[in-house]
Scaffold this active site. Structure first.
Site, PDB file in Angstrom:
ATOM      1  N   ARG A 124       0.837  -1.203   0.000  1.00 26.26           N
ATOM      2  CA  ARG A 124       0.000   0.000   0.000  1.00 26.26           C
ATOM      3  C   ARG A 124       0.875   1.256   0.000  1.00 26.26           C
ATOM      4  O   ARG A 124       0.559   2.233  -0.691  1.00 26.26           O
ATOM      5  CB  ARG A 124      -0.913   0.002   1.227  1.00 26.26           C
ATOM      6  CG  ARG A 124      -1.751   1.266   1.346  1.00 26.26           C
ATOM      7  CD  ARG A 124      -2.625   1.251   2.579  1.00 26.26           C
ATOM      8  NE  ARG A 124      -3.402   2.471   2.680  1.00 26.26           N
ATOM      9  CZ  ARG A 124      -4.331   2.700   3.608  1.00 26.26           C
ATOM     10  NH1 ARG A 124      -4.572   1.794   4.525  1.00 26.26           N
ATOM     11  NH2 ARG A 124      -4.994   3.834   3.623  1.00 26.26           N
ATOM     12  N   CYS A 184     -19.130  -1.676   0.964  1.00 29.97           N
ATOM     13  CA  CYS A 184     -18.274  -0.548   1.317  1.00 29.97           C
ATOM     14  C   CYS A 184     -18.941   0.195   2.466  1.00 29.97           C
ATOM     15  O   CYS A 184     -20.161   0.156   2.619  1.00 29.97           O
ATOM     16  CB  CYS A 184     -18.097   0.382   0.116  1.00 29.97           C
ATOM     17  SG  CYS A 184     -17.040   1.815   0.422  1.00 29.97           S
ATOM     18  N   TYR A 226     -14.021  10.538  -1.799  1.00 29.10           N
ATOM     19  CA  TYR A 226     -13.077  10.094  -2.827  1.00 29.10           C
ATOM     20  C   TYR A 226     -13.151  10.964  -4.083  1.00 29.10           C
ATOM     21  O   TYR A 226     -12.225  10.955  -4.895  1.00 29.10           O
ATOM     22  CB  TYR A 226     -13.338   8.630  -3.200  1.00 29.10           C
ATOM     23  CG  TYR A 226     -12.909   7.656  -2.133  1.00 29.10           C
ATOM     24  CD1 TYR A 226     -11.595   7.204  -2.065  1.00 29.10           C
ATOM     25  CD2 TYR A 226     -13.805   7.204  -1.175  1.00 29.10           C
ATOM     26  CE1 TYR A 226     -11.191   6.317  -1.084  1.00 29.10           C
ATOM     27  CE2 TYR A 226     -13.415   6.323  -0.181  1.00 29.10           C
ATOM     28  CZ  TYR A 226     -12.106   5.883  -0.136  1.00 29.10           C
ATOM     29  OH  TYR A 226     -11.706   5.016   0.851  1.00 29.10           O
TER      30      TYR A 226
END
Length: 421
Positions: A90, A164, A244
């Site tokens: 990551r 999610c 996002y």
């Protein structure tokens, strides 16, 4: 009822355990299996998990294994929450894209593609093992990038639904602002995973009064601050974008910010070290407050609700999930995976009708869906050219020089995870 959690050694698992314990009437688990290749982490996490169950008088049994086949055998549902390559991978996803002037993020842009390439083959292998040992089991995917991973599972014929926590986070936030119970708040949540907008906030159900204008008028500053977006942008849109969307609406600003501070992966890695030390304390019998900073708020509630609906009659009839489009958004193919409210039951998820989309949102959804098509093709078949095409198609990249440079970096940093490289 038996559930298996693949990636059960995650430091985030105690959040899930806490939800299973509190909501045991909704989802009566008799056995919970934590599956993870990291035996040392499993020991620490499972110890705390058992203490949480004991403190809340949950009679369920918690077992552990490093063997996927043994862990998923006879499970009614399998939750996937794995991270291929761990926080180290990551950290790379969040740093090398910045070298090309692009956002470094683990679920979108070049970093998101890298994660998809590492993750899809592993998830499909796990799903095949589930199908061989227990073909009736539901697979609930919380592994990012959820949209691409869920589509890979569905395309391969698995019983899968993607999950999610963005939508449930908005639901809980709006409920607090409105001073009502969360169950009274229904979201007109439309888009893709990590590319969605709240077009309406309705009280009482899908046909209830839309109080989004009231929310924006009375709480617009707080909502905009949470999104790290200007109030004037939220007001002009008249909807609430997922946080996002900041990567799209303020790309250059975000790139500058990311270049001046440690990566989120570095922060989480330090946090995980501290959490694991806490988990080793035999006196700890509840999830620590530090875990709230780890991310994934309300994941446990969403997971319990979804599993309860798929396995019986205990969950909410309508939930926001990732599933096949099947005509819901007319400008996308039926087999595109979208994130919208759906009726969920033993037969899976059926999307509800959604409001007509402004081209401002529909255009970006169509663009990112095209990227996801190419990303899945690259994950399934490999090859430098397929990686390049997916990067070139992504609206956060879209330039030849960027795509060329990012392709080389992606392959170089992920070679050990790419069978074709």
């Amino acid at each position: 009822m038996k559930l298996a959690v693949v990636g059960g050694g995650s430091t985030y698992t105690p959040e899930l355990i806490d939800g299973f314990a509190r909501l045991r009437d909704t989802l009566p688990i008799e056995e919970l299996v934590l599956v993870d290749p990291a035996a040392d982490r499993l020991e620490l996490v499972s110890g705390l998990a058992r203490r949480i169950f004991a403190k809340q008088d949950h009679a369920g049994k918690i077992t552990t294994t490093t063997d996927i086949d043994a862990g998923v055998a006879d499970a009614d549902a399998v939750l996937l929450q794995l991270r291929v390559g761990g926080q180290a991978a990551r950290n790379q996803d969040e740093t090398w894209p910045l070298e090309c002037g692009c956002v470094g993020q683990e679920t979108t842009g070049a970093g998101g593609l890298a994660k998809a390439l590492r993750t899809v083959p592993v998830v499909l292998d796990i799903a095949e093992r589930v199908r061989r040992t227990n073909p009736d089991a539901w697979i609930i995917d919380f592994t990012n990038p959820v949209g691409i991973v869920t589509r890979a599972l569905l395309q391969a014929g698995h019983k899968a639904v993607g999950l999610c926590n963005v939508a449930i986070g908005f639901q809980r936030k709006f409920a607090r602002l409105l001073e009502v119970e969360p169950g009274q708040v229904h979201l007109d949540h439309v888009g893709l995973n990590h590319l969605s907008w709240e077009l309406g906030v309705r009280l009482g159900g899908p046909d209830g009064e839309n109080v989004l204008p009231k929310l924006l008028a009375e709480h617009g500053d707080a909502i905009a601050d949470d999104l790290h977006m200007p109030r004037k942008l939220v007001d002009r849109l008249g909807v609430v974008p997922s946080y996002y969307l900041r990567y799209f609406y303020a790309h250059d600003e975000v790139v500058k910010e990311l270049g001046t501070k440690p990566s989120r992966a570095a922060e989480v890695a330090a946090m995980e070290k501290e959490l694991l030390e806490m988990y080793g304390d035999p006196a700890l019998d509840e999830k620590p407050e530090l875990l709230a900073k780890r991310g994934g708020a309300f994941y446990s509630e969403a997971a319990v609700d979804l599993a309860a609906s798929l396995l019986g009659d205990g969950g909410s009839p309508v939930q926001v999930v990732n599933t096949y489009n099947n005509g819901t958004l007319p400008f996308l193919a039926d087999d595109a995976v979208i994130e919208v409210p759906a009726r969920v039951g033993r037969d899976g998820a059926v999307p509800l009708a959604v409001p007509a989309l402004d081209p401002l949102y529909a255009g970006l959804i169509a663009n990112v869906t095209a990227y996801e098509d190419l990303a899945l093709e690259a994950a399934l078949r490999g090859g430098r050219d397929r990686v390049f095409k997916a990067l070139l198609a992504h609206p956060l990249i879209g330039q030849f020089d960027y795509a060329e440079g990012l392709t080389d970096r992606l392959i170089a940093h992920n070679r050990e995870h790419l069978a074709w490289a």
